[in-house]
Design a protein around this motif. Structure first.
Motif, PDB file in Angstrom:
ATOM      1  N   ARG A  72      69.004  29.064  32.963  1.00  0.00           N
ATOM      2  CA  ARG A  72      68.810  27.652  32.391  1.00  0.00           C
ATOM      3  C   ARG A  72      69.819  27.420  31.380  1.00  0.00           C
ATOM      4  O   ARG A  72      70.024  26.177  31.335  1.00  0.00           O
ATOM      5  CB  ARG A  72      67.612  27.517  31.841  1.00  0.00           C
ATOM      6  CG  ARG A  72      66.329  27.542  32.810  1.00  0.00           C
ATOM      7  CD  ARG A  72      65.143  27.158  32.218  1.00  0.00           C
ATOM      8  NE  ARG A  72      64.077  27.771  32.823  1.00  0.00           N
ATOM      9  CZ  ARG A  72      62.759  27.474  32.334  1.00  0.00           C
ATOM     10  NH1 ARG A  72      62.520  26.874  30.975  1.00  0.00           N
ATOM     11  NH2 ARG A  72      61.619  27.866  33.165  1.00  0.00           N
ATOM     12  N   GLY A  73      70.306  28.355  30.974  1.00  0.00           N
ATOM     13  CA  GLY A  73      71.456  27.928  29.921  1.00  0.00           C
ATOM     14  C   GLY A  73      70.755  27.850  28.492  1.00  0.00           C
ATOM     15  O   GLY A  73      69.417  27.920  28.295  1.00  0.00           O
ATOM     16  N   PRO A  74      71.638  27.677  27.398  1.00  0.00           N
ATOM     17  CA  PRO A  74      71.111  27.628  26.104  1.00  0.00           C
ATOM     18  C   PRO A  74      70.427  26.228  25.724  1.00  0.00           C
ATOM     19  O   PRO A  74      69.814  26.183  24.760  1.00  0.00           O
ATOM     20  CB  PRO A  74      72.212  27.811  25.173  1.00  0.00           C
ATOM     21  CG  PRO A  74      73.578  27.471  26.054  1.00  0.00           C
ATOM     22  CD  PRO A  74      73.058  27.759  27.395  1.00  0.00           C
ATOM     23  N   ASP A  76      67.884  24.186  26.694  1.00  0.00           N
ATOM     24  CA  ASP A  76      66.719  24.189  27.293  1.00  0.00           C
ATOM     25  C   ASP A  76      65.334  24.268  26.392  1.00  0.00           C
ATOM     26  O   ASP A  76      65.446  24.720  25.460  1.00  0.00           O
ATOM     27  CB  ASP A  76      66.282  25.267  28.331  1.00  0.00           C
ATOM     28  CG  ASP A  76      65.343  25.541  29.329  1.00  0.00           C
ATOM     29  OD1 ASP A  76      65.148  24.869  30.157  1.00  0.00           O
ATOM     30  OD2 ASP A  76      64.591  26.357  28.862  1.00  0.00           O
ATOM     31  N   PRO A  77      64.247  23.530  26.666  1.00  0.00           N
ATOM     32  CA  PRO A  77      63.113  23.923  25.832  1.00  0.00           C
ATOM     33  C   PRO A  77      62.617  24.876  25.819  1.00  0.00           C
ATOM     34  O   PRO A  77      62.053  25.266  24.609  1.00  0.00           O
ATOM     35  CB  PRO A  77      62.310  22.580  26.473  1.00  0.00           C
ATOM     36  CG  PRO A  77      62.473  22.190  28.084  1.00  0.00           C
ATOM     37  CD  PRO A  77      63.955  22.739  27.848  1.00  0.00           C
ATOM     38  N   GLU A  78      62.492  25.864  26.993  1.00  0.00           N
ATOM     39  CA  GLU A  78      61.865  27.015  26.795  1.00  0.00           C
ATOM     40  C   GLU A  78      62.747  27.995  25.995  1.00  0.00           C
ATOM     41  O   GLU A  78      62.459  28.877  25.362  1.00  0.00           O
ATOM     42  CB  GLU A  78      61.693  27.915  28.076  1.00  0.00           C
ATOM     43  CG  GLU A  78      60.970  28.969  28.235  1.00  0.00           C
ATOM     44  CD  GLU A  78      59.489  28.983  27.943  1.00  0.00           C
ATOM     45  OE1 GLU A  78      58.767  29.650  27.503  1.00  0.00           O
ATOM     46  OE2 GLU A  78      59.163  27.613  28.155  1.00  0.00           O
ATOM     47  N   VAL A  79      64.164  27.882  25.929  1.00  0.00           N
ATOM     48  CA  VAL A  79      65.024  28.566  25.033  1.00  0.00           C
ATOM     49  C   VAL A  79      64.691  28.221  23.529  1.00  0.00           C
ATOM     50  O   VAL A  79      64.803  29.144  22.755  1.00  0.00           O
ATOM     51  CB  VAL A  79      66.591  28.473  25.292  1.00  0.00           C
ATOM     52  CG1 VAL A  79      67.510  28.790  24.280  1.00  0.00           C
ATOM     53  CG2 VAL A  79      66.871  28.849  26.787  1.00  0.00           C
ATOM     54  N   ALA A  80      64.581  26.924  23.225  1.00  0.00           N
ATOM     55  CA  ALA A  80      64.095  26.600  22.016  1.00  0.00           C
ATOM     56  C   ALA A  80      62.598  27.297  21.395  1.00  0.00           C
ATOM     57  O   ALA A  80      62.766  27.783  20.455  1.00  0.00           O
ATOM     58  CB  ALA A  80      63.819  24.903  21.811  1.00  0.00           C
ATOM     59  N   ILE A  81      61.873  27.446  22.355  1.00  0.00           N
ATOM     60  CA  ILE A  81      60.658  27.987  21.956  1.00  0.00           C
ATOM     61  C   ILE A  81      61.025  29.434  21.706  1.00  0.00           C
ATOM     62  O   ILE A  81      60.386  30.100  20.679  1.00  0.00           O
ATOM     63  CB  ILE A  81      59.649  28.127  23.034  1.00  0.00           C
ATOM     64  CG1 ILE A  81      58.863  26.594  23.100  1.00  0.00           C
ATOM     65  CG2 ILE A  81      58.560  29.070  22.830  1.00  0.00           C
ATOM     66  CD1 ILE A  81      58.180  26.127  24.307  1.00  0.00           C
ATOM     67  N   TRP A  82      61.762  30.256  22.619  1.00  0.00           N
ATOM     68  CA  TRP A  82      62.159  31.728  22.358  1.00  0.00           C
ATOM     69  C   TRP A  82      62.903  31.915  21.002  1.00  0.00           C
ATOM     70  O   TRP A  82      62.694  32.825  20.240  1.00  0.00           O
ATOM     71  CB  TRP A  82      62.971  32.043  23.386  1.00  0.00           C
ATOM     72  CG  TRP A  82      61.800  32.587  24.610  1.00  0.00           C
ATOM     73  CD1 TRP A  82      61.598  31.912  25.667  1.00  0.00           C
ATOM     74  CD2 TRP A  82      61.190  34.034  24.758  1.00  0.00           C
ATOM     75  NE1 TRP A  82      60.892  32.637  26.275  1.00  0.00           N
ATOM     76  CE2 TRP A  82      60.459  34.090  25.643  1.00  0.00           C
ATOM     77  CE3 TRP A  82      61.343  35.089  23.741  1.00  0.00           C
ATOM     78  CZ2 TRP A  82      59.791  35.278  26.108  1.00  0.00           C
ATOM     79  CZ3 TRP A  82      60.524  36.148  24.095  1.00  0.00           C
ATOM     80  CH2 TRP A  82      59.935  36.359  25.487  1.00  0.00           C
TER      81      TRP A  82
END
Length: 178
Positions: A72-74, A76-82
């Motif tokens: 997804r790349g950096p 991304d909403p899921e990256v923000a959660i992680w």
């Protein structure tokens, strides 16, 4: 929004409740942590601030899964959660827990990044509640120059923190960081 006033309210409310915060920032480059630190007493609330601007730092430091970043790349909403999860865990490295992790990631501009338009950003948050961990994200697209986008992301992150403090089920983890 008066970001400084909201930050002061966050610090005051968190301190009274024994809630601690950790911040992971990409596009805001430390602006969220810096805004919180302007408030006297922030040391009883803010445990850690990390600027993970490079994608590999999101993986190596904040433990964002490499596969997620590759797929997804950096931006991304899921990256923000992680990122929020990773900074909250890092803030507990001395075996003291941290109540809230919040993160910012996105594209400040002026150019697009990996098919993401300038002005796109995501806020992630993870909360330690008496019922377990709660994670959520929000996605935003704003028009403006780099500083306007960064300011919008700051305000969105502070709004998430402020809203989180409305919850009555947050765990208390107060410890002075001084």
């Amino acid at each position: 929004m008066d970001a400084e006033a909201v930050a002061a309210r966050i610090v005051a409310r968190a301190a009274v409740r024994g809630v601690t915060v950790a911040v992971a920032e990409s596009l805001t480059g430390g602006l969220v942590a810096e805004t919180l630190v302007r408030t006297p007493g922030a040391s009883s609330v803010l445990r850690l601030g990390v600027v993970a601007y490079a994608t590999e730092m999101k993986h190596q430091v904040l433990r964002v899964p490499a596969r997620l970043l590759q797929e997804r790349g950096p931006v991304d909403p899921e990256v923000a959660i992680w990122m929020a999860r990773g900074v909250r865990q890092l803030a507990a490295i001395d075996r003291r827990a941290c109540t809230i992790g919040v993160a910012t990631t996105g594209v400040a501009g002026p150019a697009a990044q990996d098919d993401h338009a300038p002005g796109e950003f995501h806020i992630g948050i993870e909360l330690d509640t008496v019922g377990g961990l709660v994670a959520e994200s929000s996605s935003h697209v704003v028009r403006g120059d780099r500083e306007e986008v960064r300011r919008a992301a700051l305000e969105a992150a502070l709004a998430h923190l402020d809203a989180a403090l409305e919850r009555t089920d947050l765990r208390m983890h107060s410890e002075s960081t001084q």
